[in-house]
Design an enzyme around this catalytic site. Structure first.
Site, short mmCIF file in Angstrom:
data_model
loop_
_atom_site.label_atom_id
_atom_site.label_comp_id
_atom_site.label_asym_id
_atom_site.label_seq_id
_atom_site.Cartn_x
_atom_site.Cartn_y
_atom_site.Cartn_z
N HIS A 535 0.88 -1.45 0.14
CA HIS A 535 0.14 0.18 -0.31
C HIS A 535 0.91 1.54 0.20
CE1 HIS A 535 -2.32 3.04 2.13
NE2 HIS A 535 -2.96 2.91 1.50
N GLU A 827 -5.68 43.68 -13.16
CA GLU A 827 -6.26 42.88 -12.04
C GLU A 827 -7.37 43.44 -11.39
OE1 GLU A 827 -2.54 42.96 -10.07
OE2 GLU A 827 -2.09 45.36 -11.28
N CYS A 913 -0.84 36.01 -15.92
CA CYS A 913 0.84 36.28 -15.04
C CYS A 913 0.78 35.69 -13.66
CB CYS A 913 1.90 37.43 -15.54
SG CYS A 913 0.90 38.86 -14.69
#
Length: 953
Positions: A535, A827, A913
């Protein structure tokens, strides 16, 4: 020559039937008739059935199965059907039905259809699981009748019956979602045993085998179905081994196991106050319910959350006749990958246990042998296994993860699925399979996940030879890479430490699915038990998490929070380093180095670059950042934050603070003149690193108070008093005036440049002087100047006027004229709404998605953590909007602004950006909107390149 057979409206065609010997041909035709008479079969693949042996095929001049079926009538709908049978060369499902049958069920059906030896069984659909959840977690009407009908098929195929001591049929009951979730949901083996059936089984197959199977069933059924802790059964087992003076459970005799069965049955009474249910039909019903319930277990929910798995209906349930690997030394069980999942090497990679059941390998209960031991002790079964692996790779055209059992030298295939792999393995497998002609480059691009590249960009040890004297143990190299952290012993502690910013190494005897949260939070994982397919190993590899498993030298004491290696004691909080590539456990905090791009990765990324439309640029603030970005394939700098340069040295920050303290423009210019050489030098380095590529430089953006220290100001005030000639009171007053109630919406961005034009003039002069200087040195410079936080066209117009004036002066002074662009960050939501006006002024838009998200949602990025986890847990938000772009809100502003801006200015270049530039689903959205580029951190550039390619393919 093509032969055909028409049966009830379906035309069955086999490309090879005429080539088979007559008796094989007759056998196949009989199989096909039976297949097509089976009710509600959606479609059937006519491939070599299991009963046609490989020697018969070879004698006919054929390679192993490749016959095909082309159905000419539409497939029968399976919308109402909830139970699908498979086995012995036929099935009611196929590999394309994963959403309905789960990955395990779909692949069991497929393996049956292509003629591999698959124990007969039935799959209960994921839709039935969805109905179960909606029906108050109880079986929906009619489902048990359908299960019983499917069980009748299995009993007939196996010539055995559930609950019949004279012809005992034992079953496995396993989960299987459409997307692999290793170890997250439940499994029950050996179902159907009780005191009468075990006696019958003992008479047929031996007492030791029968009672070993019975005690395993009591343990697993008690844990999975009844909720009894596994440790209560384990205590009885360990106690008996201690009493008998033995170390391995395989050393227990039949009489020992019979006694152990009675002890296990008593555990039910002690823990639950009720007896073990002896009716096999009731056992089956309870087990099906338990598997359906495990879909909604905390560990399964956490795994889906971590891996962003959404939209699934539930888990399927696979009920399959048992085959036994614990019938002595001619039996065994194993797990393998058809290629090395860590490195991608084309070589079988797996493990095998003699006289064991599958859960012993997968759960890490016993540390298994390398697969090569099977070739020595069971050569015929091994040879057939190798052939099966080749068949499955050719059929699926991918690296496969396979579980198998050998019962008295006969091979049975229990599961196949697409194998989870590391980043390194994924890239090499993709490249090799293209070279082998199995897949094309577009398929290869889809095969490598963006998370795989993230793993490849993780650091390795700086100098492996330097730590050799500190290696204290060596385990199995379960998941490659390097990890450094402090030792902790519980998943809960690992999660807590991670939240506190601490790096944790999770140390466990063995991991269980309940540990999944801590495993994800830890930097690395170390286990004392478990193999390469345990696991811990499978989950760690899927995440690219460093893991060393099966380290037999360590002894873990969870209560004392220590582990020992011989006489050495390592305590909670001690520093430890792990090398998941070699399996080394290293004392102390070893140095890490950034990874290097391999030849396979370069080839793979070249395919991605050929496929994508979207350009990928980088956010870089220093020459070193720019160089890293270029080396990672960036096509330019999409954001250079000039303010970060101010913190590079004491001299620079002192000059900035002098500028902030200035009262008159003249005083401010004196301070700015001190900063100009620093800025020019940094820009020169960045232009040099990005020779021939665009560099977008953002003018000063943050509020001025960010350049002043927090807390005790006395030392700085005294220093400023000496440097500026101002009194301490005047300086304190100035600092107080700079403080703002809401600085992120205050005096920052273009508002600074408009209020203090000399600030913009200094930065722009440094940019153009650096650009001309580098041009004179033969560097191709493409400067782009970005004005931040614009909300009106007048603001941008003001700053463009200042920029163009300085450019003209510098070009006149230095005798060189350069092309350059001036654009703005979008923005502020208002800027997006009036983008057509701003677009008339700008050469480019760059969406600052961090601030645009803040202002659109009204969330402060610094404070959102107080409620974000609650919103995510309650489904108010599906994702953190600062990580994954909000397509319905912020995304629509981006789409609208792009369309409006380009309507006003068709040559407008548009990109983003923010942090979203490196997030794959966001990149897909930006490509769909029609942006020209995304810009992200240098280390996420390859991820964005791949994400942009995957949108296209």
């Amino acid at each position: 020559m093509m032969s055909s057979l028409s049966v009830e409206g379906m035309l069955l065609k086999s490309a090879r039937e005429s080539c088979l010997p007559a008796r094989v041909n007759q056998r196949r035709n009989g199989d096909l008739r039976r297949l097509n008479h089976h009710r509600q079969s959606s479609f059937v693949r006519c491939l070599t059935p299991a009963r046609v042996s490989r020697p018969e095929l070879r004698s006919s001049g054929l390679t192993p199965p490749r016959a095909v079926l082309n159905p000419v009538s539409p497939p029968v709908t399976t919308a109402k059907k909830r139970v699908f049978t498979f086995g012995k060369g036929r099935s009611e499902g196929n590999r394309d039905m994963k959403s309905l049958l789960g990955g395990k069920g779909a692949n069991l059906a497929e393996m049956s259809s292509i003629g591999l030896s698959v124990p007969p069984g039935l799959t209960i659909s994921t839709e039935a699981c969805e109905e179960y959840q909606q029906n108050g977690k109880s079986l929906p009407p009619g489902l048990w009748d359908e299960i019983s009908e499917g069980l009748d098929y299995v009993q007939k195929e196996m010539s055995a019956s559930l609950g019949d001591p004279s012809k005992p049929l034992l079953l496995s009951v396993r989960s299987g979602a459409a997307i692999s979730m290793p170890g997250m949901m439940d499994t029950v083996l050996n179902l159907g045993l009780n005191d009468e059936v075990v006696a019958g089984l003992a008479g047929k197959s031996g007492a030791r085998f029968a009672y070993d199977s019975y005690r395993r069933f009591l343990d697993m059924f008690g844990n999975v179905v009844m909720g009894i802790p596994h440790s209560l059964f384990d205590e009885k087992l360990e106690q008996m081994k201690a009493e008998k003076g033995i170390h391995l459970d395989t050393d227990l005799t039949a009489a020992d196991l019979k006694d152990l069965v009675e002890k296990y049955k008593n555990v039910y009474v002690e823990a639950k106050g009720e007896k073990f249910p002896t009716d096999p039909k009731k056992q089956l019903e309870l087990a099906v319910n338990a598997v359906f319930d495990s879909w909604d277990s905390p560990r399964a929910n956490k795994y889906r959350s971590i891996n962003q798995i959404t939209g699934l209906k539930g888990t399927a349930v696979n009920i399959q006749s048992m085959v036994f690997g614990n019938m002595g030394n001619t039996s065994g069980t194993g797990v393998l990958f058809t290629r090395n999942p860590s490195t991608g090497e084309k070589k079988l990679y797996g493990e095998f246990l003699i006289n064991a059941q599958g859960e012993d390998v997968v759960a890490g209960i016993r540390t298994p042998e390398d697969l090569g031991t099977m070739e020595t002790c069971m050569p015929e079964a091994y040879k057939e296994l190798v052939e099966n692996c080749e068949i499955l790779e050719r059929h699926y055209k991918d690296m496969m993860d396979i579980e198998f059992t050998v019962q008295e030298n006969r091979l049975w295939m229990l599961q196949c699925r697409t194998g989870k792999r590391t980043g390194k393995g994924a890239v090499r497998i993709a490249v090799d399979m293209v070279n082998e002609g199995l897949i094309d480059t577009r398929t290869a691009i889809k095969r490598v996940e963006t998370q795989h590249l993230d793993q490849l960009l993780h650091p390795q040890f700086e100098d492996p030879s330097a730590y050799k004297s500190h290696v204290v143990a060596t385990g199995l190299p379960a998941s490659p890479g390097a990890a450094v952290g402090q030792v902790c012993f519980s998943a809960e502690d690992a999660e807590t430490w991670h939240a506190q910013g601490k790096s944790a190494i999770l140390v466990r005897t063995e991991t269980s699915p309940e540990d999944v949260g801590g495993m994800h939070a830890a930097a690395g994982i170390l286990t004392a038990r478990g193999g390469m397919t345990s696991h811990a190993a499978v989950v760690a590899r899927g995440w690219g998490k460093c893991c060393v498993s099966g380290c037999a030298d360590i002894r873990v004491n969870d209560d004392m929070k220590i582990f020992t290696i011989g006489d050495r004691v390592i305590k909670e909080g001690d520093w430890l380093s792990l090398n998941g590539t070699t399996g080394e456990v290293i004392l102390g905090k070893q140095l890490l180095a950034p990874p290097a791009m391999s030849n396979d990765l370069e080839i793979f990324m070249s395919w991605a670059d050929q496929a994508r439309r979207l350009k990928v640029m980088a956010n870089a603030d220093t020459p070193n950042d720019a160089l890293t970005a270029r080396n990672n394939g960036a096509q330019g700098i999409g954001l250079c934050r000039t303010e970060h340069m101010f913190f590079a040295s004491d001299e620079r920050i002192k000059a900035v603070r002098k500028m902030i303290m200035a009262v008159t423009p003249e005083q401010r210019k004196v301070a700015l003149d001190l900063l100009l050489p620093y800025q020019r030098s940094d820009f020169e380095g960045i232009f040099r690193a990005m020779d021939g590529l665009p560099v977008t430089i953002r003018l000063l953006d943050p509020p001025l108070h960010e350049f002043l220290p927090e807390g005790d100001l006395e030392h700085i005030v005294n220093e400023l008093a000496v440097d500026t000639g101002m009194s301490a009171d005047e300086i304190y007053s100035k600092i107080e005036n700079l403080s703002e109630v809401n600085p992120m919406l205050g005096f920052r961005g273009c508002r600074l440049g408009i209020s203090y034009p000399e600030l913009t003039e200094m930065q722009v002069r440094a940019i153009f002087q650096a650009a001309v200087s580098m041009t004179n040195q033969g560097v191709t410079v493409i400067p782009e100047i970005m004005v931040p936080l614009v909300g009106t066209p007048q603001e941008l117009r003001h700053q463009i006027s200042v920029i163009r004036g300085v450019a003209a002066n510098v070009f006149a002074e230095m005798g060189v004229t350069l092309e350059y662009k001036v654009g703005t960050m979008i923005e502020i939501p208002r800027a997006a709404l009036i983008a057509e006006e701003i677009g008339k002024e700008a050469d480019f838009f760059s969406f600052g998605t961090n601030d645009l998200t803040q202002m659109t949602f009204g969330y402060s990025r610094d404070d959102v953590g107080k409620f974000l986890q609650i919103y995510l847990a309650q489904g108010i938000l599906q994702h953190d909007p600062f990580e994954v772009i909000d397509q319905k809100g912020v995304g629509q502003l981006i789409k609208m602004a792009t369309e409006k801006g380009r309507a006003a200015n068709p040559s407008l270049k548009v990109g983003i950006c923010g942090e979203h530039g490196g997030e794959p689903s966001s990149v897909a959205f930006f490509d769909g909107v029609g942006l020209d580029y995304v810009s992200c951190s240098p280390f996420r550039v390859p991820i964005a390149r791949l994400a942009a390619a995957q949108v296209i393919v």
